[in-house]
Design a protein around this motif. Structure first.
Motif, PDB file in Angstrom:
ATOM      1  N   SER A  89       0.823  -1.202   0.000  1.00 59.54           N
ATOM      2  CA  SER A  89       0.000   0.000   0.000  1.00 59.54           C
ATOM      3  C   SER A  89       0.859   1.256   0.000  1.00 59.54           C
ATOM      4  CB  SER A  89      -0.917  -0.011   1.238  1.00 59.54           C
ATOM      5  OG  SER A  89      -1.464   1.255   1.484  1.00 59.54           O
ATOM      6  N   ILE A  90       1.860   1.287   0.865  1.00 61.49           N
ATOM      7  CA  ILE A  90       2.715   2.462   1.008  1.00 61.49           C
ATOM      8  C   ILE A  90       3.582   2.670  -0.232  1.00 61.49           C
ATOM      9  CG2 ILE A  90       4.628   3.441   2.345  1.00 61.49           C
ATOM     10  CD1 ILE A  90       3.385   1.842   4.776  1.00 61.49           C
ATOM     11  N   LEU A  91       4.178   1.586  -0.738  1.00 61.35           N
ATOM     12  CA  LEU A  91       5.041   1.696  -1.910  1.00 61.35           C
ATOM     13  C   LEU A  91       4.242   2.109  -3.152  1.00 61.35           C
ATOM     14  CD1 LEU A  91       7.745   1.476  -3.267  1.00 61.35           C
ATOM     15  CD2 LEU A  91       7.431  -1.015  -3.442  1.00 61.35           C
ATOM     16  N   THR A  92       3.055   1.541  -3.317  1.00 68.00           N
ATOM     17  CA  THR A  92       2.214   1.901  -4.456  1.00 68.00           C
ATOM     18  C   THR A  92       1.847   3.377  -4.411  1.00 68.00           C
ATOM     19  OG1 THR A  92       1.276  -0.331  -4.607  1.00 68.00           O
ATOM     20  CG2 THR A  92       0.003   1.462  -5.591  1.00 68.00           C
ATOM     21  N   THR A  93       1.463   3.845  -3.237  1.00 72.60           N
ATOM     22  CA  THR A  93       1.105   5.262  -3.081  1.00 72.60           C
ATOM     23  C   THR A  93       2.294   6.154  -3.413  1.00 72.60           C
ATOM     24  OG1 THR A  93      -0.500   4.698  -1.357  1.00 72.60           O
ATOM     25  CG2 THR A  93       0.247   6.992  -1.458  1.00 72.60           C
ATOM     26  N   SER A  94       3.459   5.776  -2.928  1.00 65.64           N
ATOM     27  CA  SER A  94       4.668   6.559  -3.168  1.00 65.64           C
ATOM     28  C   SER A  94       4.989   6.621  -4.658  1.00 65.64           C
ATOM     29  CB  SER A  94       5.845   5.950  -2.406  1.00 65.64           C
ATOM     30  OG  SER A  94       7.037   6.650  -2.659  1.00 65.64           O
ATOM     31  N   LEU A  95       4.832   5.513  -5.377  1.00 63.89           N
ATOM     32  CA  LEU A  95       5.108   5.491  -6.811  1.00 63.89           C
ATOM     33  C   LEU A  95       4.136   6.396  -7.576  1.00 63.89           C
ATOM     34  CD1 LEU A  95       5.843   1.685  -7.365  1.00 63.89           C
ATOM     35  CD2 LEU A  95       7.483   3.574  -7.532  1.00 63.89           C
ATOM     36  N   LEU A  96       2.873   6.374  -7.189  1.00 63.95           N
ATOM     37  CA  LEU A  96       1.890   7.232  -7.847  1.00 63.95           C
ATOM     38  C   LEU A  96       2.201   8.702  -7.611  1.00 63.95           C
ATOM     39  CD1 LEU A  96      -1.432   5.305  -7.086  1.00 63.95           C
ATOM     40  CD2 LEU A  96      -0.180   5.364  -9.245  1.00 63.95           C
ATOM     41  N   VAL A  97       2.659   9.022  -6.402  1.00 63.94           N
ATOM     42  CA  VAL A  97       3.063  10.396  -6.100  1.00 63.94           C
ATOM     43  C   VAL A  97       4.220  10.811  -7.000  1.00 63.94           C
ATOM     44  CG1 VAL A  97       4.085  11.910  -4.351  1.00 63.94           C
ATOM     45  CG2 VAL A  97       2.238  10.340  -3.717  1.00 63.94           C
ATOM     46  N   ASP A  98       5.216   9.938  -7.119  1.00 68.63           N
ATOM     47  CA  ASP A  98       6.380  10.236  -7.959  1.00 68.63           C
ATOM     48  C   ASP A  98       5.997  10.410  -9.426  1.00 68.63           C
ATOM     49  OD1 ASP A  98       7.981  10.102  -5.726  1.00 68.63           O
ATOM     50  OD2 ASP A  98       8.690   8.053  -6.123  1.00 68.63           O
TER      51      ASP A  98
END
Length: 226
Positions: A89-98
């Motif tokens: 969940s956290i990694l996916t969110t971070s990638l979308l932000v990037d």
């Protein structure tokens, strides 16, 4: 996925995670006419909703290249509905932000999880289980007919108009000064909700929606208990 520029006003959304929360959200958006790309690493879930959603894809959302291949960076809106695997969940969110996705909603399973999601850049964090539990607690314990906390510290509550407010204008009742809440709408018996004003007079059987600080809304509801 068509290769066109991302526009904020397009009714297109990427939903990552097709469990109970994600699938319910995706299906409702599709019913409302949205173009929904549903994404999950579980082939069974993707197959289940393939006919109901605009597009579905089996992919690992923690893989940046996989996200780009499905066009995640072209979406103005995305929902990360992964609940059971915090790291994903956290990694996916971070990638979308990037990638520059401008409006990211992320599901959290705890306040700590939610804080981390906010720290990595999620624009909106929802805690479905916590919020529903809190809402039901208010309905069970008081005279609330419905309850929604819009944000921490501010809430809306629906209740029956109390006897002490009947037969006078809202201005005359001084309900705002006494309780710190505002009556924002009223529903007559057999009618729909309409806006309330200072000149509105409440009658027996009316339902009202009040708004204010959470503590004040709770105090108002509790004060009306028999």
């Amino acid at each position: 996925m068509p290769n066109h520029e991302r526009r904020d006003d397009e009714k297109r959304i990427l939903v990552i995670g097709l469990g109970r929360f994600g699938s319910s959200l995706a299906l409702e958006l599709a019913r409302r006419g949205w173009e929904v790309l549903g994404m999950d690493s579980n082939p069974r879930l993707v197959q289940t909703y393939a006919d109901a959603l605009t597009h579905t894809v089996i992919a690992d959302s923690t893989d940046e290249e996989a996200l780009r291949q499905v066009g995640a960076h072209q979406f103005a809106r995305a929902v990360v509905a992964i609940g059971t695997h915090l790291e994903e969940s956290i990694l996916t969110t971070s990638l979308l932000v990037d990638m520059g996705v401008g409006n990211i909603w992320a599901k959290a399973t705890s306040r700590r999880h939610g804080r981390i999601l906010e720290q990595v850049g999620a624009h909106h964090v929802v805690l479905p289980e916590h919020d529903m539990g809190e809402r039901v607690a208010h309905l069970v314990s008081g005279r609330m007919l419905d309850y929604v906390e819009l944000e921490e510290g501010f809430a809306l509550g629906k209740t029956k108009a109390p006897k002490e407010l009947l037969g006078r204008t809202l201005q005359e009742t001084r309900v705002r000064q006494r309780y710190g809440i505002t009556v924002v709408s009223v529903k007559r018996v057999g009618a729909s909700f309409t806006y309330a004003t200072q000149e509105t007079i409440l009658h027996k059987g009316d339902q009202i929606v009040v708004a204010g600080r959470t503590d004040d809304v709770e105090r108002f509801a509790e004060s009306q208990r028999p």
